[in-house]
Motif scaffolding. Structure first.
Motif, PDB file in Angstrom:
ATOM      1  N   GLU A  34       0.829  -1.204   0.000  1.00 25.97           N
ATOM      2  CA  GLU A  34       0.000   0.000   0.000  1.00 25.97           C
ATOM      3  C   GLU A  34       0.867   1.259   0.000  1.00 25.97           C
ATOM      4  OE1 GLU A  34      -3.629  -0.039  -0.198  1.00 25.97           O
ATOM      5  OE2 GLU A  34      -2.730  -1.882  -0.974  1.00 25.97           O
ATOM      6  N   HIS A  35       1.980   1.204   0.720  1.00 26.82           N
ATOM      7  CA  HIS A  35       2.902   2.340   0.714  1.00 26.82           C
ATOM      8  C   HIS A  35       3.498   2.555  -0.675  1.00 26.82           C
ATOM      9  CE1 HIS A  35       2.525   2.112   5.024  1.00 26.82           C
ATOM     10  NE2 HIS A  35       3.409   3.077   5.221  1.00 26.82           N
ATOM     11  N   ILE A  39       3.311   5.917  -2.831  1.00 27.96           N
ATOM     12  CA  ILE A  39       4.540   6.624  -3.226  1.00 27.96           C
ATOM     13  C   ILE A  39       4.567   6.837  -4.732  1.00 27.96           C
ATOM     14  CG2 ILE A  39       7.063   6.514  -3.278  1.00 27.96           C
ATOM     15  CD1 ILE A  39       6.803   4.760  -0.674  1.00 27.96           C
ATOM     16  N   LYS A  40       4.153   5.829  -5.496  1.00 24.54           N
ATOM     17  CA  LYS A  40       4.091   5.990  -6.954  1.00 24.54           C
ATOM     18  C   LYS A  40       3.166   7.142  -7.325  1.00 24.54           C
ATOM     19  CE  LYS A  40       5.145   1.209  -8.286  1.00 24.54           C
ATOM     20  NZ  LYS A  40       4.590  -0.065  -8.831  1.00 24.54           N
ATOM     21  N   ALA A 236     -11.614   7.242   1.691  1.00 27.83           N
ATOM     22  CA  ALA A 236     -10.816   7.287   0.468  1.00 27.83           C
ATOM     23  C   ALA A 236      -9.381   6.823   0.707  1.00 27.83           C
ATOM     24  CB  ALA A 236     -10.806   8.701  -0.084  1.00 27.83           C
ATOM     25  N   ASN A 237      -8.853   6.081  -0.251  1.00 22.35           N
ATOM     26  CA  ASN A 237      -7.414   5.852  -0.338  1.00 22.35           C
ATOM     27  C   ASN A 237      -6.886   6.950  -1.248  1.00 22.35           C
ATOM     28  OD1 ASN A 237      -6.606   3.312   1.086  1.00 22.35           O
ATOM     29  ND2 ASN A 237      -8.250   2.496  -0.186  1.00 22.35           N
ATOM     30  N   ALA A 238      -6.257   7.930  -0.662  1.00 19.45           N
ATOM     31  CA  ALA A 238      -5.927   9.120  -1.442  1.00 19.45           C
ATOM     32  C   ALA A 238      -4.744   9.859  -0.854  1.00 19.45           C
ATOM     33  CB  ALA A 238      -7.140  10.056  -1.500  1.00 19.45           C
ATOM     34  N   ASN A 255      -6.940  10.576  -5.735  1.00 26.01           N
ATOM     35  CA  ASN A 255      -7.149   9.161  -5.432  1.00 26.01           C
ATOM     36  C   ASN A 255      -5.907   8.349  -5.795  1.00 26.01           C
ATOM     37  OD1 ASN A 255      -9.764   9.468  -4.438  1.00 26.01           O
ATOM     38  ND2 ASN A 255     -10.690   9.214  -6.467  1.00 26.01           N
ATOM     39  N   ILE A 256      -5.605   7.367  -4.947  1.00 25.49           N
ATOM     40  CA  ILE A 256      -4.487   6.447  -5.220  1.00 25.49           C
ATOM     41  C   ILE A 256      -5.048   5.289  -6.035  1.00 25.49           C
ATOM     42  CG2 ILE A 256      -2.794   4.878  -4.200  1.00 25.49           C
ATOM     43  CD1 ILE A 256      -2.902   6.701  -1.679  1.00 25.49           C
ATOM     44  N   GLU A 257      -4.546   5.113  -7.233  1.00 21.49           N
ATOM     45  CA  GLU A 257      -5.041   4.066  -8.141  1.00 21.49           C
ATOM     46  C   GLU A 257      -4.365   2.730  -7.844  1.00 21.49           C
ATOM     47  OE1 GLU A 257      -7.548   4.651  -9.948  1.00 21.49           O
ATOM     48  OE2 GLU A 257      -7.565   6.836  -9.669  1.00 21.49           O
TER      49      GLU A 257
END
Length: 257
Positions: A34-35, A39-40, A236-238, A255-257
């Protein structure tokens, strides 16, 4: 974004991201994945630093902290070090840190030059001292001319903490936190007051799913001296990315894709 609908086309001098992510109980391998995703996303958005929630690599699990505690040299952290170097980005990940006694609630900092350092929470919540020991040293990152102060959760409840940094010329105060619904209003009111009083950007990364016995509410946010800039949704994952644009701060959720 609350203030300024878009940063496109404006001069962007500096960006800092806080990552709102989910941590699985004691599952360092999953949490590392997830990190890496976050980071990407931060790299794709040209952030110079990305900061994760409190104890993000293990989840907030005080009873397991001793067995989950990491050293800065733990081989499992190599991907974070490599991404920091390759992406020219500072990565600040939360973890219990090994000491000679109880672990510390730490933030492990990976820099683009390959160096690994850390900050440990100075002000513990009541009851945390059963499982953790407090840190004693403040930490300032100097990135592209910006002085960035490190904080972890309950540090932000003690104004002497931010005041110390303000007296050392800090312009950004960033914290990995774990904030639930009952404490969110009072905690964020205090954070907003610091931004106003000390004329700095204040931004926090919160968990977005249950961890330990806590139910965090997400809503990672940022403030400057004029007030709220933006916040992330509850689940949200963001990333919340704050940019210095033409001499002023602006923030947006991505948002983190």
């Amino acid at each position: 974004m609350l203030r300024g609908e878009s940063v496109e086309g404006l001069m962007q001098d500096f960006k800092i991201a806080v990552a709102q992510t989910t941590s699985k109980k004691g599952d360092v391998a999953y949490n590392l994945q997830e990190h890496v995703r976050a980071i990407k996303c931060a790299m794709d958005n040209a952030a110079s630093v990305v900061v994760f929630p409190e104890l993000s690599l293990t989840g907030y699990e005080p009873q397991l902290a001793q067995q989950l505690a990491l050293t800065k040299e733990d081989a499992r952290l190599k991907p974070l070090q490599e991404m920091a170097i390759e992406g020219n980005i500072y990565v600040v990940a939360g973890a219990p840190i090994v000491t000679g006694g109880k672990p510390e609630i730490g933030a492990i900092i990976f820099s683009p030059d390959g160096d690994i350092s850390s900050y440990s929470k100075i002000h513990l919540h009541p009851g945390e001292d059963l499982f953790f020991q407090a840190g004693s040293d403040f930490k300032i990152l100097d990135i592209k001319g910006y002085k960035i102060a490190m904080a972890i959760c309950a540090d932000t409840n003690n104004e002497e903490h931010v005041k110390h940094y303000a007296e050392h010329g800090v312009s950004i105060y960033v914290a990995g936190v774990l904030i639930g619904g009952s404490g969110y209003a009072s905690d964020t009111d205090k954070l907003a007051s610091y931004a106003s009083k000390y004329h700095m950007l204040v931004t926090v990364a919160n968990h977005n799913a249950p961890t330990g016995v806590w139910e965090p509410v997400g809503r990672s946010a940022a403030w400057d001296h004029k007030g709220p800039l933006a916040e992330v949704g509850v689940e949200a994952n963001a990333l919340l990315v704050s940019a210095q644009v033409n001499g002023a701060w602006t923030s947006e959720a991505i948002n983190i894709e």
